[in-house]
Each structure stands twice: as structure tokens, then as C-alpha cells.
Design a protein around this motif. Sequence first.
Motif, PDB file in Angstrom:
ATOM      1  N   TYR A  13       0.804  -1.220   0.000  1.00 46.47           N
ATOM      2  CA  TYR A  13       0.000   0.000   0.000  1.00 46.47           C
ATOM      3  C   TYR A  13       0.839   1.273   0.000  1.00 46.47           C
ATOM      4  O   TYR A  13       0.349   2.353  -0.326  1.00 46.47           O
ATOM      5  CB  TYR A  13      -0.962   0.022   1.192  1.00 46.47           C
ATOM      6  CG  TYR A  13      -0.299   0.309   2.526  1.00 46.47           C
ATOM      7  CD1 TYR A  13      -0.108   1.617   2.970  1.00 46.47           C
ATOM      8  CD2 TYR A  13       0.139  -0.725   3.338  1.00 46.47           C
ATOM      9  CE1 TYR A  13       0.508   1.873   4.184  1.00 46.47           C
ATOM     10  CE2 TYR A  13       0.749  -0.471   4.553  1.00 46.47           C
ATOM     11  CZ  TYR A  13       0.931   0.826   4.972  1.00 46.47           C
ATOM     12  OH  TYR A  13       1.543   1.086   6.161  1.00 46.47           O
TER      13      TYR A  13
ATOM     14  N   VAL B  54      -7.969  -3.142   0.446  1.00 49.90           N
ATOM     15  CA  VAL B  54      -6.658  -2.480   0.482  1.00 49.90           C
ATOM     16  C   VAL B  54      -6.295  -1.931  -0.893  1.00 49.90           C
ATOM     17  O   VAL B  54      -5.529  -0.966  -1.003  1.00 49.90           O
ATOM     18  CB  VAL B  54      -5.586  -3.467   0.990  1.00 49.90           C
ATOM     19  CG1 VAL B  54      -4.193  -2.840   0.947  1.00 49.90           C
ATOM     20  CG2 VAL B  54      -5.914  -3.897   2.417  1.00 49.90           C
ATOM     21  N   THR B  55      -6.854  -2.487  -1.932  1.00 48.90           N
ATOM     22  CA  THR B  55      -6.553  -2.039  -3.292  1.00 48.90           C
ATOM     23  C   THR B  55      -7.458  -0.913  -3.767  1.00 48.90           C
ATOM     24  O   THR B  55      -7.473  -0.582  -4.953  1.00 48.90           O
ATOM     25  CB  THR B  55      -6.661  -3.223  -4.277  1.00 48.90           C
ATOM     26  OG1 THR B  55      -7.941  -3.847  -4.120  1.00 48.90           O
ATOM     27  CG2 THR B  55      -5.578  -4.253  -4.017  1.00 48.90           C
TER      28      THR B  55
ATOM     29  N   ALA C  27      -6.137   3.755   0.477  1.00 45.05           N
ATOM     30  CA  ALA C  27      -4.729   4.106   0.268  1.00 45.05           C
ATOM     31  C   ALA C  27      -4.460   5.574   0.601  1.00 45.05           C
ATOM     32  O   ALA C  27      -3.445   5.918   1.203  1.00 45.05           O
ATOM     33  CB  ALA C  27      -4.327   3.813  -1.174  1.00 45.05           C
TER      34      ALA C  27
END
Length: 418
Positions: free
Chosen positions: A145, A330-331, A336
Amino acid sequence: MRIRTAGVIAASMLCLAGVAACGDKKDDKAAGSNPSAAAASGELVIWADDKRSAALKPFADKFGQENGVTVKIQAISKDQQTAFLTASQQGSGPDVMVGAHDWIGNLVQNGAIDPVQLSDAQKSGIQAGAIKAITFNGQTYGVPYATENLGLIRNTELAPTAPATIEDLVATGKKLKAEKKASEILCLQSGQNGDAYHSYPLYASAGGYLFGTTASGDYDAKDLGVGKPGSIAAFEKLRALGEKGDGALKRSITGDNSIATFTGKKCAFLVSGPWATADVKKAGIKYDISPIPGFKGGKEATPFLGVQTFYVASKGKNKALAQEFVTNYVTTPDLAVALYNAEPRPPALTAALEQVKGQDPDLAKWADAGKNAIPLPAIPAMAAIWEPFGKAEAAVIGGADAKTTVEAAAKTISSSIK
């Protein structure tokens, strides 16, 4: 801040005997698919450090609501890798662990993490260097990340121009000392036990390396650079910069005081990473960021690329949801960016990086400082490097003979790897 301590070495020695490496064991869902929330009862436990724990909370709460589970975030402020391995061995660890990518080899060897399946589309949205860093034995372990690398932070009131070489930096630093405008030439943390991470760019510029690479580009633990002629020459250069030489490198500059010495205007140059900029701004220092200069006639000063990563614990109690969280939450750019706002390290997700570039001109400068950065080795053998290398570095900075010091360090490292 990246400070290597004996704790990392201790972590590497935990639970090696009798624990199978996770290998190809997969409880993984295919990226993009939705696990059954009903089947995933109970709670999802995430371990992170203090800053990331606070940033993660609203996203974890949302994830819990959408999947019908309770999500608990626990802040682990010290010795995260050691704590994670110990808890994993005891069956009391988290489902998701947040940490540095160079843990991977050790965690895989100890059977503590599972591979994470990212789709080609997801991989294409993450910086290539970050994907390379979390790839081990042909598999991706974790979701990156944020990235980080060292650069040279310069007080532009004391040093308006970026030095082209280390020799130029030393000359400017000596002039500032003579004029009583500074008391130190350079703030590069060493301390009594050295700091391989922060000294590596200079070591590499002078011809040293840690591990060679295989034909596939992976680090080769059998090709140890420490003790080779290039490393001896590099340590001679470090010695010449040390306390019996130019005085640019000093054991009195430590991880605890290097940034404060710079923000106190006692030195014009600081070798550090993005984590230092908040303190620099708070101090009102007029600054700029540039690549760390190398030695005149030498190679480029090559910093390490570090990647902050979300791992799926192989002994977690809710692995299907852990996979869902790291691959599909998380993507996302929103998460982020939130993590970036908690601590301004360049996002690994390119969409998030584009979002925050406009608000932080330093990001492009850190990227330039790390344009030739190489992934910090994540192979288990790296654990054998930190302490002996660091102690050797500190010794030569203090004036010890470079050849005998490096050869002794190489012997210690080699015996540990075997």
C-alpha cells in the motif's frame, strides 16, 4: 522510521524447527470474488501500528458491516514482526498483519503467511517495484500500500544547491562548520551499533553489495557480497568519512537524534525518508529533497525500496475474509489515501498516488530520489546481515581497520546463513 535492531534477528530465529513453510497451501479466494459472509462468522482481527490503526478503523467498520462480522484492529507499537511470529506460533495471532515487505522470507519460512491472489488488473494498478518487492518464490505475499526510500533532505538556507557528490557535500558541511553555521557535516544515523539501511546507499556507491542475483533476478543467498573486495573498498570509504577522517559520519548521530539535529539547524544535510518530513515542516525549515549523492567517480548511491504491506496470516481464524479485505479493500484508492494522510509515504496504488500528488509536491521528489532504488532483500538470509554489518559499519566509522572488520563480519554472516 526504519531502524534495524537485534529484534529482527531474534524474529528470524523463532519457530523454525518443526514448522512447515506455507508453500502452496491456499485458502485463497480468486481475486474479485465475494466470500460468503454467512460462512465467515465471528471476527476479523487486524494488527497494525498506531498510526495505521487509526486510519484503518472507518474502513474496517464498513467492511464489518458489509460482511456481517466484527472487525477488531489492535495497535502493535513495537517489535511487530517478533510479536506476530510468536502469536502465530501460539495460535493467538491476527487474521491480517500490516508490516514491511522484507519480513516476507522469514514469515514464509516460518509458515506464518499465505500467498495473496491478485488479478492482472489489480497488479497493473500497483507500482511495478512494489509488486516485485512482495513477490517471493514466484508468488505474491501480501498487498502493498505504500513505498519508501531514502533521499537527501537539505536545509536550503544553509545549502542552496544540492551536492553532486559526497565530496561536494562534505566540503559544504565543513565550510558551514568553519563559519559556525552548523555543528555537524551530515546527519546520517549510525549509533554505536551502526545502521545498514541508512549506510547502504554510500556502501553501494563505493562498490559494495549484499547479495548477488540469480538468472531470474531473485536475490541469491549463496552470493554474499560482504567480505568481497568491493565491500572492503566501500568500508574504506566509510572509514574515511568517519570520526578519524572527515567527521561526516559519527556514532553520536543515532536514530533518536538524527532528525532532531537537522530540525535544530545543527546540520544542513539529512539522509532520511518520507517519515522525516512532518518534523521538518513543523520546525519551519526551508528544505528540498534530492537523491543521495554518490562518491566522485563511483557508482550511483542506491537506496533500498521498502514496501509497506498487508499480509494474510496462515494461522488466522478467518482467512477467507482476510483475503477479501486485503485484495478488494486495500486495493481501493480511498483506503490508500487515508493511509497516506496518516503518514505521508508515497502510495503504491497508482490511482491513489495521482490523487495525492497535487497536495504534496514532495512526492515527485521522493520518487526521483528513489528512481534507482532496489527492493530491500526479503530472503531469510537478510536477517543475518543487519547486526554484523551494522556493528562493522560503526567500528570503521570509529576508526577500526576496514579489511579485518569487514572480513570478520562476513565470517559471522556466512556462519549464520549456513
